[in-house]
Design an enzyme around this catalytic site. Structure first.
Site, short mmCIF file in Angstrom:
data_model
loop_
_atom_site.label_atom_id
_atom_site.label_comp_id
_atom_site.label_asym_id
_atom_site.label_seq_id
_atom_site.Cartn_x
_atom_site.Cartn_y
_atom_site.Cartn_z
N PRO A 173 0.95 -1.06 0.11
CA PRO A 173 -0.10 -0.14 0.00
C PRO A 173 0.89 1.41 -0.02
O PRO A 173 2.10 1.19 0.46
CB PRO A 173 -0.93 -0.09 1.15
CG PRO A 173 -0.02 -1.01 2.14
CD PRO A 173 0.55 -1.87 1.44
N PHE A 175 1.22 5.26 1.28
CA PHE A 175 1.00 6.11 2.70
C PHE A 175 -0.24 6.63 2.90
O PHE A 175 -1.01 6.68 3.60
CB PHE A 175 2.25 6.93 2.90
CG PHE A 175 3.28 5.91 2.89
CD1 PHE A 175 3.91 5.38 3.88
CD2 PHE A 175 4.25 5.89 1.82
CE1 PHE A 175 5.00 4.72 4.03
CE2 PHE A 175 5.35 5.03 1.78
CZ PHE A 175 5.66 4.43 3.00
N ARG A 176 -0.62 7.70 1.77
CA ARG A 176 -1.70 8.46 2.02
C ARG A 176 -2.97 8.58 1.08
O ARG A 176 -3.74 9.36 1.41
CB ARG A 176 -1.10 10.19 1.67
CG ARG A 176 0.23 10.60 2.55
CD ARG A 176 0.76 11.92 2.21
NE ARG A 176 1.99 11.94 3.35
CZ ARG A 176 3.21 11.35 3.21
NH1 ARG A 176 3.46 10.71 2.17
NH2 ARG A 176 3.85 11.66 4.16
N ASN A 250 10.98 5.15 -1.92
CA ASN A 250 10.27 3.78 -1.46
C ASN A 250 11.25 3.14 -0.89
O ASN A 250 12.56 2.99 -1.15
CB ASN A 250 9.78 2.96 -2.75
CG ASN A 250 8.54 3.68 -3.28
OD1 ASN A 250 8.15 4.52 -2.97
ND2 ASN A 250 8.27 3.33 -4.60
N ASP A 252 10.89 -0.18 -0.10
CA ASP A 252 10.77 -1.69 -0.38
C ASP A 252 11.68 -2.34 -1.28
O ASP A 252 11.71 -3.62 -1.38
CB ASP A 252 9.19 -1.80 -1.20
CG ASP A 252 9.08 -0.97 -2.34
OD1 ASP A 252 10.34 -0.92 -2.94
OD2 ASP A 252 8.07 -0.45 -2.69
N HIS A 269 15.16 7.78 1.23
CA HIS A 269 14.46 7.50 2.31
C HIS A 269 14.93 6.14 2.87
O HIS A 269 14.16 5.78 3.71
CB HIS A 269 12.91 7.48 2.07
CG HIS A 269 12.22 9.05 1.83
ND1 HIS A 269 10.95 9.04 1.69
CD2 HIS A 269 12.90 10.23 1.73
CE1 HIS A 269 10.58 10.22 1.53
NE2 HIS A 269 11.93 11.02 1.72
P1 OAD Z 1 2.19 8.58 -0.88
O1 OAD Z 1 1.31 7.59 -0.38
O2 OAD Z 1 2.11 9.98 -0.34
O3 OAD Z 1 1.58 9.25 -2.33
C1 OAD Z 1 1.38 8.11 -3.19
C2 OAD Z 1 0.89 8.73 -4.61
O4 OAD Z 1 0.71 7.72 -5.47
C3 OAD Z 1 -0.40 9.24 -4.57
O5 OAD Z 1 -0.36 10.62 -5.17
C4 OAD Z 1 -1.59 8.31 -5.04
O6 OAD Z 1 -2.56 9.05 -5.44
C5 OAD Z 1 -0.54 7.87 -6.09
N1 OAD Z 1 -0.81 6.59 -6.51
C6 OAD Z 1 -1.56 5.32 -5.77
N2 OAD Z 1 -1.53 4.45 -6.24
C7 OAD Z 1 -1.43 4.78 -7.49
C8 OAD Z 1 -1.17 4.01 -8.78
N3 OAD Z 1 -1.61 2.52 -8.62
N4 OAD Z 1 -1.03 4.38 -9.74
C9 OAD Z 1 -0.56 5.77 -9.94
N5 OAD Z 1 -0.45 6.45 -8.77
C10 OAD Z 1 -0.78 6.17 -7.34
O7 OAD Z 1 3.51 8.06 -1.02
P2 OAD Z 1 4.80 9.05 -1.12
O8 OAD Z 1 4.82 10.16 -2.07
O9 OAD Z 1 5.79 7.88 -1.88
O10 OAD Z 1 8.15 7.65 4.06
O11 OAD Z 1 5.28 9.35 0.28
C11 OAD Z 1 6.47 9.88 0.44
C12 OAD Z 1 7.13 9.34 1.75
O12 OAD Z 1 6.15 9.57 2.91
C13 OAD Z 1 7.36 7.97 1.75
O13 OAD Z 1 8.65 7.67 1.36
C14 OAD Z 1 7.21 7.59 3.31
C15 OAD Z 1 6.01 8.38 3.79
O14 OAD Z 1 6.27 9.26 4.83
C16 OAD Z 1 9.18 6.51 4.59
O15 OAD Z 1 9.78 6.25 3.98
C17 OAD Z 1 8.73 5.69 5.47
#
Ligand code: OAD
Length: 470
Positions: A173, A175-176, A250, A252, A269
Site C-alpha cells: 500500500p 501512505f496517503r 520507496n 521496499d 528515504h
Molecule cells: P504517498 O502515499 O504520499 O503518495 C502516493 C501517490 O501515488 C499518491 O499521489 C497516489 O494518488 C498515487 N498512487 C497510488 N496508487 C497509484 C497507482 N496505482 N498508480 C499511480 N499513482 C498511484 O507516497 P509517497 O509520495 O511515496 O516515508 O510518500 C513519500 C514518503 O512519505 C514515503 O517515503 C514515506 C512517507 O512518509 C517513509 O519512507 C516511511
C-alpha cells in the site's frame, strides 16, 4: 554418331519390338504385357516425381522471393526510422535557426540572451519567450509528442522521481491514499498523528512499539513482492543508456530487485535492506540479526532490539525517519542531476515530503516533465490554477494508474518486448485511454504558475526530512 543417339531407341525399333511381341506364344505374351505395363507405371511415377520436383522448385523459389521481400521490408523500415530521426534532428536545427533569426529580427537580443537559443536554456529566474517554450514540446504536451521525441533520441539523461504509488500493484500500500494507504491503517496505534510512526523523536522518546509492529508487516519479501511495470520501465531506460538517475522514496527495495544499478539509484528515504542502526546513538547492527528479531519477537512477543552500545536506544532498519538526514548520495547528486537532466518523469508520489518534493521544481525550465500519477501533485501544470493566463509548454500530465500509463507509453516507445507487454490492447490500456481522454484536457493548453512558494517553504537548509502540510 554420339552415344546419346545410339542409346535412344528409334521409333522404328520400337515398332519392331511390338511386332515381335505379337509373334510370341500366349504364355509369353502375358509375360511381355506384364513387363510393358510395369514400365508404363514407372514412367508415370517418374513423370509424377518430375512434376513434384518442379512444384517444389517453384515453392522454394517463392519462399526465397518472400524472404527477400521481407528483408527488403525490414531494410526499408530501418531506413525510414533513420530518415525520421534525421528529419527530427534537422527540424530541430532549422527551428533553432529560425528562432534565432526571428529573435534577431524582433530585436530581442538585448533582453534575451541569444546564446541560449542554440545552447539550450538552463533555467534561471527569467521568463521564457513564447518561442523558447515552443521549442520544448512544440506546443504539444501529450504523451505521444514526448514519446516521439524520446524515440528520436532527444532525451539521454532522464531522471526518475518515484514514490509509493509505483509499488501499489505489487501489493504494497502507499501512505496517503485515504482508506487503503498505510497512514489510514495506523489509527489503531493511537498515534498523535499518522506520520509519528516514522518519526525519530517519537521512536526514541515516546513509543517505539508502533514502528516495530509495522516494520514486521512491511519487511520486503522478494518472494512476495515483485517489481511492477513502473520498476521494469526504469530498468529498460537504464539498459538503453538513457537513465541519468532514479530517485526513489520507496523503502521496499523493488528498484534494486528489478535490476537498477546502485550507481543509478538514490534511495532517498533509505531502505529496509541495509544494515540497521540505533535510533539514538547510530551504533550499527547486522541486518539479518535485526530482521530476525523484528520478525520473530522475543519470548514476550515484543520485537524490539535494544542497543548494547548506549543501552538506551533501539535498533531500526536504515530507513530515513522524519527528523533524520537523507543519505549522502542524495545531497551529493541531486543538484547536478536535476539541473543536468533532459527529461524528468515523476511517478506514484504525492510529493508531500521535503526535501524530495522540491526535486521536480529544480528541473530547468526548458526541460519537459512527465507526471504519471493518480492525482495532480506538486507544481505540475494545473489548468484550473492557470486561470486562462499561461500556457503549458512542458508538463505532460498523465493521470491514472501508473502501470497502465507505463504500458501505453512503452508501446509508443516500442519498448513492449523489453517490458514484456503484449501488442494486443489489454484491459488496463483501455482504462488508460479512457483516462487519457480526461487528461488530454489537462495536458493540452495552460501552464500552472503555482506553489513555488509552498515548495520553498518546505525546503529545509539542513536537508532533514519534513512533511509538507496539505
Ligand atoms: P504517498 O502515499 O504520499 O503518495 C502516493 C501517490 O501515488 C499518491 O499521489 C497516489 O494518488 C498515487 N498512487 C497510488 N496508487 C497509484 C497507482 N496505482 N498508480 C499511480 N499513482 C498511484 O507516497 P509517497 O509520495 O511515496 O516515508 O510518500 C513519500 C514518503 O512519505 C514515503 O517515503 C514515506 C512517507 O512518509 C517513509 O519512507 C516511511
Amino acid at each position: 554418331m554420339n552415344s546419346s543417339l545410339v542409346d535412344a531407341p528409334s521409333p522404328k525399333a520400337s515398332v519392331e519390338v511390338q511386332d515381335k511381341k505379337q509373334d510370341k506364344p500366349k504364355s509369353g505374351q502375358d509375360k511381355v504385357d506384364n513387363t510393358f505395363s510395369s514400365s508404363d507405371s514407372s514412367a508415370e511415377t517418374s513423370r509424377k516425381l518430375a512434376e513434384t520436383i518442379a512444384g517444389l522448385r517453384i515453392t522454394s523459389e517463392k519462399i526465397a522471393k518472400t524472404q527477400s521481400n521481407v528483408q527488403d521490408a525490414i531494410s526499408a523500415s530501418q531506413s525510414l526510422e533513420k530518415k525520421w530521426q534525421k528529419f527530427q534532428s534537422d527540424f530541430d536545427k532549422i527551428l533553432n535557426n529560425a528562432i534565432g533569426q526571428i529573435a534577431k529580427g524582433l530585436g530581442v537580443n538585448s533582453a534575451v540572451d541569444e546564446a541560449k537559443f542554440g545552447a539550450g536554456y538552463k533555467g534561471g529566474g527569467e521568463e521564457m519567450t513564447t518561442l523558447e517554450k515552443f521549442k520544448v514540446l512544440g506546443n504539444d504536451c501529450s504523451m505521444k509528442s514526448l514519446a516521439r521525441r524520446l524515440r528520436g533520441n532527444k532525451y539521454k539523461n532522464i531522471v526518475i522521481l518515484m514514490g509509493a504509488g509505483c509499488s501499489v500493484s505489487a501489493g504494497i500500500p502507499d501512505f496517503r491514499t485515504k482508506g487503503t494507504g498505510l497512514y489510514s491503517q495506523v489509527k489503531k496505534y493511537n498515534l498523535p498523528y499518522a506520520e509519528a510512526i516514522f518519526d525519530l523523536h517519537y521512536f526514541n522518546e515516546v513509543d517505539k512499539t508502533p514502528f516495530h509492529k509495522i516494520a514486521k508487516e512491511m519487511y520486503p519479501d522478494p518472494e512476495k513482492f515483485k517489481p511492477t511495470l513502473a520498476h521494469k520501465f526504469i530498468k529498460v531506460l537504464q539498459d538503453k543508456g538513457l537513465l541519468l538517475r532514479c530517485y526513489t522514496q520507496n523503502i521496499d527495495g523493488l528498484e534494486r530487485l528489478s535490476g537498477v544499478e546502485e550507481d543509478k539509484l538514490v534511495e532517498a528515504h533509505g531502505s529496509f535492506l541495509g544494515d540497521g542502526l540505533c535510533g539514538y546513538c547510530n551504533a550499527p547492527c547486522d541486518k539479518d540479526v535485526l530482521k530476525d528479531v523484528l520478525m520473530k519477537g522475543d519470548e514476550n512477543g515484543y520485537c524490539g532490539l535494544k542497543c548494547t552500545e548506549c543501552d538506551k536506544g533501539y535498533m531500526k532498519p536504515p530507513i530515513v525517519f522524519f527528523g533524520e538526514n537523507l543519505p549522502k548520495r542524495f545531497s551529493e547528486n541531486h543538484k547536478a542531476d536535476m539541473e543536468g537532466c533532459d527529461l524528468c518523469i515523476v511517478m506514484g508520489t504525492s510529493l508531500k515530503v521535503a526535501p524530495f518534493s522540491n526535486l521536480a521544481s529544480l528541473v530547468p525550465k526548458d526541460v519537459p516533465r512527465m507526471l504519471v500519477n493518480k492525482e495532480l501533485v506538486g507544481d505540475f501544470w494545473d489548468e484550473k490554477e492557470s486561470e486562462g493566463g499561461d500556457t503549458n509548454y512542458r508538463d505532460v500530465v498523465e493521470l491514472g494508474d501508473c502501470d497502465d500509463t507505463i504500458e501505453a507509453f512503452s508501446k509508443l516507445l516500442g519498448f513492449q518486448n523489453e517490458l514484456g507487454v503484449g501488442g494486443k490492447e489489454s484491459s488496463t490500456t483501455k482504462t488508460t485511454k479512457e483516462k487519457n481522454l480526461k487528461s488530454e484536457k489537462v495536458s493540452g493548453k495552460k501552464m500552472k504558475v503555482k506553489s513555488v512558494a509552498k515548495a520553498l517553504l518546505a525546503r529545509k537548509p539542513n536537508g532533514r526530512r519534513v512533511s509538507i502540510a496539505n
